[in-house]
Design a protein around this motif. Structure first.
Motif, mmCIF file in Angstrom:
data_model
loop_
_atom_site.group_PDB
_atom_site.id
_atom_site.type_symbol
_atom_site.label_atom_id
_atom_site.label_comp_id
_atom_site.label_asym_id
_atom_site.label_seq_id
_atom_site.Cartn_x
_atom_site.Cartn_y
_atom_site.Cartn_z
ATOM 1 N N GLY A 12 -8.287 -16.804 -17.836
ATOM 2 C CA GLY A 12 -8.689 -16.168 -16.584
ATOM 3 C C GLY A 12 -9.473 -17.075 -15.660
ATOM 4 N N VAL A 13 -10.350 -17.913 -16.221
ATOM 5 C CA VAL A 13 -11.136 -18.790 -15.350
ATOM 6 C C VAL A 13 -10.323 -19.983 -14.859
ATOM 7 N N ASN A 14 -9.126 -20.172 -15.386
ATOM 8 C CA ASN A 14 -8.251 -21.254 -14.933
ATOM 9 C C ASN A 14 -7.110 -20.762 -14.046
ATOM 10 N N LYS A 15 -6.631 -19.538 -14.281
ATOM 11 C CA LYS A 15 -5.549 -18.966 -13.473
ATOM 12 C C LYS A 15 -5.742 -17.460 -13.435
ATOM 13 N N LYS A 16 -5.690 -16.880 -12.242
ATOM 14 C CA LYS A 16 -5.942 -15.446 -12.105
ATOM 15 C C LYS A 16 -4.841 -14.616 -12.763
ATOM 16 N N PHE A 17 -5.243 -13.472 -13.326
ATOM 17 C CA PHE A 17 -4.292 -12.509 -13.853
ATOM 18 C C PHE A 17 -3.813 -11.639 -12.702
ATOM 19 N N GLU A 18 -2.584 -11.155 -12.793
ATOM 20 C CA GLU A 18 -1.997 -10.416 -11.681
ATOM 21 C C GLU A 18 -1.151 -9.257 -12.189
ATOM 22 N N LYS A 19 -1.287 -8.105 -11.553
ATOM 23 C CA LYS A 19 -0.451 -6.932 -11.821
ATOM 24 C C LYS A 19 0.109 -6.472 -10.487
ATOM 25 N N LYS A 20 1.368 -6.051 -10.496
ATOM 26 C CA LYS A 20 1.988 -5.540 -9.277
ATOM 27 C C LYS A 20 2.408 -4.093 -9.491
ATOM 28 N N LEU A 21 2.095 -3.269 -8.502
ATOM 29 C CA LEU A 21 2.475 -1.861 -8.508
ATOM 30 C C LEU A 21 3.357 -1.592 -7.305
ATOM 31 N N ILE A 22 4.284 -0.650 -7.455
ATOM 32 C CA ILE A 22 5.174 -0.263 -6.357
ATOM 33 C C ILE A 22 4.923 1.202 -6.032
ATOM 34 N N VAL A 23 4.660 1.479 -4.757
ATOM 35 C CA VAL A 23 4.485 2.849 -4.278
ATOM 36 C C VAL A 23 5.836 3.297 -3.742
ATOM 37 N N GLU A 24 6.413 4.315 -4.386
ATOM 38 C CA GLU A 24 7.759 4.741 -4.034
ATOM 39 C C GLU A 24 7.760 6.223 -3.651
ATOM 40 N N GLY A 25 8.341 6.550 -2.523
ATOM 41 C CA GLY A 25 8.439 7.926 -2.073
ATOM 42 C C GLY A 25 8.307 8.006 -0.564
ATOM 43 N N ILE A 26 8.934 9.004 0.025
ATOM 44 C CA ILE A 26 8.887 9.173 1.476
ATOM 45 C C ILE A 26 7.487 9.615 1.884
ATOM 46 N N GLY A 27 6.878 8.870 2.797
ATOM 47 C CA GLY A 27 5.537 9.186 3.274
ATOM 48 C C GLY A 27 4.422 8.704 2.365
ATOM 49 N N PHE A 28 4.754 8.086 1.237
ATOM 50 C CA PHE A 28 3.725 7.564 0.338
ATOM 51 C C PHE A 28 3.266 6.215 0.881
ATOM 52 N N ARG A 29 1.956 6.047 1.061
ATOM 53 C CA ARG A 29 1.414 4.838 1.650
ATOM 54 C C ARG A 29 0.132 4.428 0.945
ATOM 55 N N ALA A 30 -0.137 3.129 0.999
ATOM 56 C CA ALA A 30 -1.411 2.598 0.502
ATOM 57 C C ALA A 30 -1.910 1.569 1.490
ATOM 58 N N GLU A 31 -3.220 1.549 1.697
ATOM 59 C CA GLU A 31 -3.803 0.553 2.595
ATOM 60 C C GLU A 31 -5.199 0.197 2.108
ATOM 61 N N VAL A 32 -5.633 -1.002 2.458
ATOM 62 C CA VAL A 32 -6.973 -1.473 2.106
ATOM 63 C C VAL A 32 -7.829 -1.424 3.353
ATOM 64 N N SER A 33 -8.999 -0.777 3.235
ATOM 65 C CA SER A 33 -9.942 -0.774 4.354
ATOM 66 C C SER A 33 -11.323 -1.109 3.800
ATOM 67 N N GLY A 34 -11.744 -2.344 4.037
ATOM 68 C CA GLY A 34 -13.039 -2.794 3.534
ATOM 69 C C GLY A 34 -13.024 -2.931 2.018
ATOM 70 N N GLU A 35 -13.903 -2.192 1.350
ATOM 71 C CA GLU A 35 -14.019 -2.246 -0.110
ATOM 72 C C GLU A 35 -13.315 -1.076 -0.770
ATOM 73 N N ASN A 36 -12.469 -0.350 -0.027
ATOM 74 C CA ASN A 36 -11.782 0.826 -0.562
ATOM 75 C C ASN A 36 -10.278 0.733 -0.339
ATOM 76 N N MET A 37 -9.536 1.484 -1.163
ATOM 77 C CA MET A 37 -8.104 1.660 -0.958
ATOM 78 C C MET A 37 -7.884 3.115 -0.573
ATOM 79 N N ILE A 38 -7.012 3.343 0.398
ATOM 80 C CA ILE A 38 -6.725 4.697 0.853
ATOM 81 C C ILE A 38 -5.241 4.971 0.594
ATOM 82 N N PHE A 39 -4.968 6.074 -0.108
ATOM 83 C CA PHE A 39 -3.600 6.431 -0.475
ATOM 84 C C PHE A 39 -3.178 7.734 0.192
ATOM 85 N N ASN A 40 -1.941 7.783 0.678
ATOM 86 C CA ASN A 40 -1.267 9.018 1.067
ATOM 87 C C ASN A 40 -0.167 9.217 0.048
ATOM 88 N N LEU A 41 -0.338 10.201 -0.845
ATOM 89 C CA LEU A 41 0.610 10.379 -1.946
ATOM 90 C C LEU A 41 1.230 11.773 -1.970
#
Length: 177
Positions: free
Chosen positions: A78-107
């Protein structure tokens, strides 16, 4: 005997491992990680290798032997290479956004869901793909799992939040006569 615990862990260049009062600290180019370890496993640190040996052979120490080795390997990685996970938001009208220190979801709920981003984790959103990265493997995995739990993928249309390479078993819907 632990197959993982018996292996000698090599310390790469630009990485420093320090043991003090049962706490192991790993410093590298991307940051610093610390973790307390029980004294039932003898952890020997040399210039470029780490060796783990249980002090006595019991079921508990056998279980901790491989676990501690895996934790130390993950801290060094970890201190040599960052770990990474990817997620997919799937669905009509489903959204995710980052605002400051929070994530906001429309699910699809009647309200928006706000999730605070933990310290030490960075989140990048590109269209429907959420990329979570950080130096602590445990924290990255936990945060990704907690986001997935907000709206698990359903088996009929596949709507929800899923991991990038996760395969959702689809069910056949109602048949009209």
């Amino acid at each position: 005997m632990s197959r993982i615990g018996k292996q000698i862990i090599s310390i790469p260049a630009k990485t420093e491992v320090i043991q003090h009062d049962g706490v192991i600290t790993v410093k590298g180019p991307l940051g610093e990680l610390s973790r307390p370890f029980n004294n039932t496993i003898d952890i020997t640190i040399t210039e470029n290798a780490i060796n783990l040996i249980p002090k006595e052979v019991t079921a508990t120490t056998q279980a901790l032997w491989g676990t501690y080795a895996a934790h130390i390997k993950n801290m060094i990685a970890g201190v040599n290479k960052k770990f990474e996970k990817k997620l997919i938001v799937e669905g009509i009208g489903f959204r995710a956004e980052v605002s400051g220190e929070n994530m906001i979801f429309n699910l699809g709920f009647s309200h928006k869901i706000t999730v605070p981003i933990p310290k030490g984790i960075s989140v990048v959103i590109e269209k429907t793909i959420i990329t979570i990265s950080g130096i602590n493997k445990e924290l990255v995995g936990y945060f990704a799992a907690s986001l997935r739990d907000l709206k698990k993928p359903e088996p009929y249309k596949g709507k929800g939040i899923r991991y990038e390479k996760e395969v959702i078993r689809r069910k056949e819907g109602k048949k009209s006569v």
